[in-house]
Design a protein around this motif. Structure first.
Motif, PDB file in Angstrom:
ATOM      1  N   SER A   1      -2.756   5.067   9.668  1.00 24.75           N
ATOM      2  CA  SER A   1      -2.829   5.098  11.130  1.00 24.75           C
ATOM      3  C   SER A   1      -1.634   5.849  11.714  1.00 24.75           C
ATOM      4  O   SER A   1      -1.787   6.657  12.650  1.00 24.75           O
ATOM      5  CB  SER A   1      -2.871   3.668  11.690  1.00 24.75           C
ATOM      6  OG  SER A   1      -4.058   3.013  11.297  1.00 24.75           O
TER       7      SER A   1
ATOM      8  N   LEU B   1      -4.165   5.969  18.038  1.00 28.12           N
ATOM      9  CA  LEU B   1      -4.017   4.680  17.358  1.00 28.12           C
ATOM     10  C   LEU B   1      -5.197   3.750  17.635  1.00 28.12           C
ATOM     11  O   LEU B   1      -5.653   3.014  16.764  1.00 28.12           O
ATOM     12  CB  LEU B   1      -2.729   3.994  17.807  1.00 28.12           C
ATOM     13  CG  LEU B   1      -1.442   4.387  17.094  1.00 28.12           C
ATOM     14  CD1 LEU B   1      -0.254   3.726  17.769  1.00 28.12           C
ATOM     15  CD2 LEU B   1      -1.490   3.993  15.618  1.00 28.12           C
TER      16      LEU B   1
ATOM     17  N   LEU C   1      -8.024   2.628   8.066  1.00 29.94           N
ATOM     18  CA  LEU C   1      -7.201   2.674   9.278  1.00 29.94           C
ATOM     19  C   LEU C   1      -7.193   1.283   9.897  1.00 29.94           C
ATOM     20  O   LEU C   1      -8.146   0.512   9.720  1.00 29.94           O
ATOM     21  CB  LEU C   1      -7.766   3.685  10.279  1.00 29.94           C
ATOM     22  CG  LEU C   1      -7.754   5.150   9.838  1.00 29.94           C
ATOM     23  CD1 LEU C   1      -8.756   5.957  10.649  1.00 29.94           C
ATOM     24  CD2 LEU C   1      -6.365   5.744  10.002  1.00 29.94           C
TER      25      LEU C   1
ATOM     26  N   LEU D   1      -1.645  -3.599  14.932  1.00 30.73           N
ATOM     27  CA  LEU D   1      -1.869  -2.398  15.733  1.00 30.73           C
ATOM     28  C   LEU D   1      -1.138  -2.461  17.064  1.00 30.73           C
ATOM     29  O   LEU D   1      -0.823  -1.440  17.670  1.00 30.73           O
ATOM     30  CB  LEU D   1      -3.378  -2.250  15.967  1.00 30.73           C
ATOM     31  CG  LEU D   1      -3.911  -0.904  16.434  1.00 30.73           C
ATOM     32  CD1 LEU D   1      -3.507   0.202  15.489  1.00 30.73           C
ATOM     33  CD2 LEU D   1      -5.421  -0.966  16.565  1.00 30.73           C
TER      34      LEU D   1
END
Length: 544
Positions: free
Chosen positions: A67, A212, A227, A252
């Protein structure tokens, strides 16, 4: 500049205008419930042992590295391409600049997976260009295919931001530098680039956050390249591992929130106003031929890549068997028509989300423009969703509201989409509030109008354009959303993007292309209707 009000005077004002206090409390409650609480649930759902185990999970560490790698690659190329487009479209002597600007906006109206889907049709192993025209066997799945797709999908964001900064630079500075003997390269290096540096930094950060959070393109074209944005969905859908999904989206959040805070610092505090003071504004000096034609060539190639996205989807909708039988047919449209009910479900959810975004955005922007205690908290909660990836919001709403009566309802999906898109509507309304002279409000207040009466009778008529824009943007993004829908979908409320995604993954490309084309037509119809509606209201408004 912050206006300080004595606590006694403020308390007296709130007592005299209880409607304002009630509205403030209501806004704080809904933002706390639908922005803060889902985020809190995601962060506390995994245990500390789960967080400590992250470095020992090879797949999660690899997904995090991938990522970050894609963020660096796609941000660099999308920002560079956006800069070239911004340069070309702000120079009056670059051929086709209006055409390039129009084409560059097209990816913003497309579903988030459309670029990846179209490039599989054009450049994949059954691709029209790679296999049929060039006879090549190209595997577009993987990191480099995702890199290409994200570059095309997100460079318009960089172009819009950088073009705004370039427009603010007074061309007289370029004239002055040239009169002092600077050549074209020196003008670009010592004048133009330093002046637009905040805009470039802001564009990079906005693109980085978008990369992202990109779920739609990644789930289609990334293949076996793990990812974080797709790992959460695989955990939840493939393994039923809600705790693992929450842990992944929490990971994330770290780079997203960091980038978001950097964006707030560079873009909001450094501002785009690069020239102040009065004076005449000259035209830009003639663009050097090398720069002009180099920019034209880059823009022409990128515009072709954008147009191929739309061509691929529309052609796929009328081709019998893509890559094998190129006969024209309407069979895919008949199959897509069987799922047209999902399109209407998307419209209903999009309309609810758009109305919710517009209403909350205007109310919160009005309240944060008042000298009220705690308005900074409202401001933070209104912009916070901009830092939250869609998959994070989706998992957060599942954890927070699935056990409640809202769980599995159409309303929950509409609320999630409305609050995720709130920052765009809020920022637009807030900017519009700052442009309205306070003397109008003071005149209304002197005539005895309360705070909410001022909002209804004074500001709302002046904010018609901002309200319609907030509704349109939220509606378009809601009907084309995948990253939140994929987690909150329930029987009886299946939406078009969910069906299209399933069709693509099951290689039902023709019907997927036909339904995507219907969705595009719906999106453009919504834009047209919004513009017409806003124009009609503005013409009939006594304050328009």
């Amino acid at each position: 500049m912050t206006t300080w009000i004595h606590p006694g005077r403020l308390a007296a004002r709130l007592r005299a205008d209880p409607g304002l206090a009630i509205a403030f409390g209501a806004a704080a409650a809904v933002l706390g419930a639908f922005v803060l609480y889902p985020a809190f649930r995601v962060l506390v759902y995994p245990s500390w042992q789960d967080y400590l185990a992250i470095p020992h999970s090879v797949r999660w560490v690899q997904a995090a590295r991938n990522s970050l790698l894609m963020m660096v690659l796609s941000t660099a190329t999308a920002t560079l391409l956006g800069f070239v487009f911004a340069f070309a479209t702000t120079r009056i002597d670059v051929p086709g600049r209006r055409f390039f600007r129009t084409v560059a906006m097209l990816p913003l109206f497309a579903p988030p997976f459309m670029v990846a889907f179209a490039y599989i049709l054009m450049f994949g192993r059954q691709g029209l260009i790679t296999r049929t025209l060039l006879g090549l066997d190209v595997n577009i799945f993987g990191w480099w295919g995702l890199w290409l797709v994200q570059t095309i999908a997100f460079f318009p964001l960089a172009m819009l931001i950088i073009a705004g900064v370039l427009d603010a630079v007074n061309p007289s500075l370029e004239h002055a530098a040239r009169n002092l003997g600077a050549d074209e390269w020196e003008v670009l290096r010592t004048v133009s680039v330093p002046l637009i540096r905040p805009g470039v930094a802001g564009a990079m950060l906005v693109v980085a956050i978008s990369v992202l959070a990109d779920f739609g393109n990644a789930v289609i074209i990334a293949g076996g390249f793990p990812l974080l944005a797709t790992e959460a969905w695989f955990r939840m859908e493939g393994m039923g591992d809600l705790r693992g999904a929450a842990l992944v989206v929490a990971m994330l959040l770290v780079p997203s929130l960091t980038l978001f805070l950097l964006e707030r610092y560079w873009v909001s505090r450094r501002v785009y106003v690069t020239v102040t003071g009065r004076g005449s504004r000259l035209e830009h000096p003639p663009t050097p031929p090398l720069f002009k034609w180099a920019a034209f060539a880059v823009c022409a190639l990128a515009a072709l890549m954008v147009l191929l996205v739309y061509f691929g989807v529309v052609a796929g909708a009328v081709t019998a068997v893509w890559g094998r039988d190129w006969s024209p047919t309407l069979d895919h449209w008949r199959l897509a028509t069987d799922r047209i009910d999902t399109l209407w479900t998307s419209v209903r959810i999009g309309a609810l989300a758009g109305a919710g975004t517009a209403a909350v955005a205007v109310l919160v922007a009005f309240l944060t423009s008042r000298a009220l205690p705690g308005r900074q908290i409202l401001d933070f909660l209104a912009v916070l969703p901009g830092a939250l990836p869609g998959v994070f919001v989706g998992v957060g709403f599942v954890l927070a509201f699935n056990p409640t009566p809202l769980g599995g309802s159409l309303w929950l999906l509409a609320i999630a989409l409305a609050f995720w898109h709130l920052p765009m509507g809020y920022q637009a309304a807030r900017a519009r509030f700052q442009q309205i002279d306070r003397s109008i409000e003071e005149a209304a207040a002197n005539l005895g109008a309360t705070g909410l009466r001022v909002l209804r009778d004074v500001y709302v008529p002046l904010l018609v354009r901002a309200v319609f824009d907030a509704f349109a943007v939220s509606f378009i993004r809601a009907v084309t959303n995948v990253s939140i829908v994929i987690f909150l979908i329930a029987p009886g409320q299946v939406v078009a993007t969910f069906v299209i995604l399933n069709m693509i993954q099951n290689n039902i490309w023709g019907a997927a292309a036909a339904l995507t084309t219907m969705l595009l037509l719906l999106t453009f119809a919504a834009i047209g209707a919004t513009w017409l509606g806003a124009g009609r209201v503005l013409r009939t408004s006594p304050m328009g």
